[in-house]
Design a protein around this motif. Structure first.
Motif, short mmCIF file in Angstrom:
data_model
loop_
_atom_site.label_atom_id
_atom_site.label_comp_id
_atom_site.label_asym_id
_atom_site.label_seq_id
_atom_site.Cartn_x
_atom_site.Cartn_y
_atom_site.Cartn_z
N GLU A 52 0.82 -1.21 0.00
CA GLU A 52 0.00 0.00 0.00
C GLU A 52 0.85 1.27 0.00
N ARG A 53 2.13 1.14 0.33
CA ARG A 53 3.02 2.31 0.33
C ARG A 53 3.88 2.37 -0.93
N CYS A 54 3.76 1.37 -1.78
CA CYS A 54 4.61 1.29 -2.97
C CYS A 54 4.02 2.10 -4.12
N SER A 55 4.86 2.91 -4.77
CA SER A 55 4.43 3.70 -5.93
C SER A 55 4.91 3.09 -7.24
N ALA A 56 5.51 1.88 -7.16
CA ALA A 56 6.05 1.20 -8.34
C ALA A 56 7.03 2.09 -9.10
N CYS A 57 7.87 2.80 -8.36
CA CYS A 57 8.84 3.70 -8.99
C CYS A 57 10.00 2.93 -9.62
N SER A 76 -4.47 -2.50 -13.46
CA SER A 76 -4.52 -1.28 -12.65
C SER A 76 -3.27 -0.43 -12.83
N GLY A 77 -2.42 -0.80 -13.78
CA GLY A 77 -1.19 -0.05 -14.00
C GLY A 77 0.02 -0.88 -13.59
N THR A 78 1.15 -0.22 -13.50
CA THR A 78 2.39 -0.91 -13.16
C THR A 78 2.40 -1.31 -11.69
N ALA A 79 2.82 -2.53 -11.42
CA ALA A 79 2.87 -3.05 -10.05
C ALA A 79 4.27 -3.58 -9.75
N HIS A 80 4.60 -3.57 -8.47
CA HIS A 80 5.89 -4.07 -8.00
C HIS A 80 5.74 -5.53 -7.61
N LEU A 81 6.74 -6.34 -7.94
CA LEU A 81 6.70 -7.78 -7.65
C LEU A 81 8.01 -8.20 -7.00
N VAL A 82 7.89 -8.99 -5.93
CA VAL A 82 9.06 -9.58 -5.28
C VAL A 82 8.99 -11.09 -5.49
N GLU A 83 10.02 -11.65 -6.12
CA GLU A 83 10.04 -13.09 -6.41
C GLU A 83 11.21 -13.75 -5.69
N ALA A 102 8.24 1.53 1.63
CA ALA A 102 7.47 0.31 1.40
C ALA A 102 8.28 -0.94 1.69
N LEU A 103 9.59 -0.83 1.68
CA LEU A 103 10.47 -1.95 1.97
C LEU A 103 11.27 -1.62 3.23
N ARG A 104 11.38 -2.58 4.13
CA ARG A 104 12.20 -2.38 5.31
C ARG A 104 12.86 -3.68 5.72
N VAL A 105 14.00 -3.56 6.36
CA VAL A 105 14.77 -4.72 6.80
C VAL A 105 14.38 -5.07 8.23
N SER A 106 14.11 -6.33 8.48
CA SER A 106 13.91 -6.82 9.84
C SER A 106 15.14 -7.61 10.24
N GLY A 107 15.95 -7.03 11.10
CA GLY A 107 17.15 -7.71 11.57
C GLY A 107 18.41 -7.01 11.09
N ARG A 108 19.25 -6.61 12.04
CA ARG A 108 20.54 -6.03 11.68
C ARG A 108 21.58 -6.48 12.69
N ARG A 272 1.57 -10.81 5.85
CA ARG A 272 1.38 -10.33 4.48
C ARG A 272 2.65 -9.64 3.98
N GLN A 273 3.26 -8.85 4.83
CA GLN A 273 4.48 -8.14 4.42
C GLN A 273 5.62 -9.09 4.14
N LEU A 274 5.59 -10.28 4.75
CA LEU A 274 6.61 -11.30 4.50
C LEU A 274 6.23 -12.21 3.33
N GLY A 275 5.05 -11.99 2.76
CA GLY A 275 4.59 -12.83 1.66
C GLY A 275 4.12 -14.19 2.11
N ARG A 276 3.64 -14.28 3.36
CA ARG A 276 3.20 -15.56 3.93
C ARG A 276 1.74 -15.45 4.35
N ALA A 277 1.05 -16.58 4.32
CA ALA A 277 -0.35 -16.63 4.75
C ALA A 277 -0.41 -16.65 6.28
N TYR A 278 -1.39 -15.97 6.84
CA TYR A 278 -1.57 -15.96 8.29
C TYR A 278 -2.14 -17.31 8.71
N PRO A 279 -1.46 -18.07 9.59
CA PRO A 279 -1.84 -19.46 9.85
C PRO A 279 -2.94 -19.67 10.88
N CYS A 280 -3.31 -18.63 11.63
CA CYS A 280 -4.28 -18.83 12.72
C CYS A 280 -5.63 -18.25 12.33
#
Length: 313
Positions: A52-57, A76-83, A102-108, A272-280
């Protein structure tokens, strides 16, 4: 000595006495379906994406050394994809170039000195409130050597130390950490080994053995029990845990209290941000159900085993 830290939370009042700084370490041996910090489970840094924060720049596309980012045309126009997310090394190059966050690192990677310096910034609040530092996760014992050095350094500076743990580590790890921990915040998720395995991916025998070991060492322990609707909130299962703890208290165990933490869905967006389904698939408790739990606990709480429902978690 360096560790992987995915968050540091200042001015916390819920994870140990007084005002505290929480240090969240990456890596967890369990896979609880209700986990509110799924970004803590992997021991390595990860990238979280908020579409929702991505502008597909497209700034992230050339930045990624693994070529994981791309743009695609859609209705809907240009979209960003992470594979090929599994190939991500968590280097953060894409997040550094993203202009919208729209992208952030978890863990440093952080040194012991960096963590302790951050903790000590709020030392006056610890002295005034009886607070300190709490190591959390994930599971802090998965980075046991790093955790031990941080705890030792904090205590050398006169800071009260707490360790939040699911208990899933070998006893030698707990034996080595225990002298440097003033308070353990210890999870009990279910008393039945097979049910525990079904809920978390691992049995509970080692967890309970380690808990008994900490009691034998005379360590102060605050018990925490997550309440998940339909999964571990049956009265018989709760009574079994209370009975075990009452026996330990009668033998002299230093139990600071028992906190029951009602289920919430705060972690759903992170999945969702990790690209995983919520299991509960559980639904949060209604106010009426929570009031019933309060009455249930009030009828069973004793001076040696104070029980309380904690609504913040």
């Amino acid at each position: 000595m360096r560790g992987i830290v995915f968050n540091m939370q200042r001015y916390s009042i819920h994870d140990g006495p007084g005002t505290r700084t929480l240090v969240f370490l990456k890596g967890c041996p369990l896979r609880c379906g209700w986990c509110s910090n799924p970004e803590s489970q992997s021991p390595r840094p990860e990238i979280l994406f908020e579409p929702e924060r991505c502008s597909a720049c497209g700034a992230c596309v050339p930045a990624c050394p693994e070529g994981l980012h791309s743009l695609r045309a859609g209705p809907s126009g240009t979209a960003h994809l992470v594979e090929r997310v599994a190939s991500c090394r968590g280097c953060g190059a894409c997040a550094d170039e993203c202009p919208n966050g729209a992208l952030r690192v978890s863990g440093r990677s952080m040194s012991v000195e960096e963590v302790v310096d951050a903790v000590m910034r709020d030392a006056p609040f610890y002295w005034q409130s009886g607070g300190g530092v709490t190591l959390s996760g994930g599971e802090a014992t998965m980075q046991a050597a790093f955790a031990r050095e941080v705890l030792m350094a904090c205590r050398d500076n006169g800071v009260h130390t707490a360790l939040e743990t699911c208990g899933m580590a070998d006893w030698e790890t707990f034996r080595e950490l225990a002298p440097h921990v003033d308070l353990f915040l210890y999870d009990i998720k279910h008393m039945d080994d097979e049910v525990h395995r079904r809920l978390t991916g691992a049995g509970n025998r080692r967890i309970l053995d380690n808990l008994h070991g900490l009691f034998r060492m005379g360590k102060k322990v605050l018990i925490r029990m997550p309440l998940i609707p339909g999964l571990n909130d049956d009265p018989a299962g709760l009574e079994a845990a209370f009975a075990m703890l009452r026996e330990e208290a009668a033998r002299g165990a230093d139990i600071a209290g028992v906190e029951l933490l009602p289920y919430h869905r705060y972690g759903e967006g992170k999945y969702r941000q990790l690209g995983r389904a919520y299991p509960c698939g559980a639904e949060p408790y209604t106010e009426e159900r929570l009031e019933a739990f309060k009455a249930f606990l009030a009828a069973r709480s004793t001076e040696g085993l104070p029980l309380r429902l904690v609504r913040h978690a």
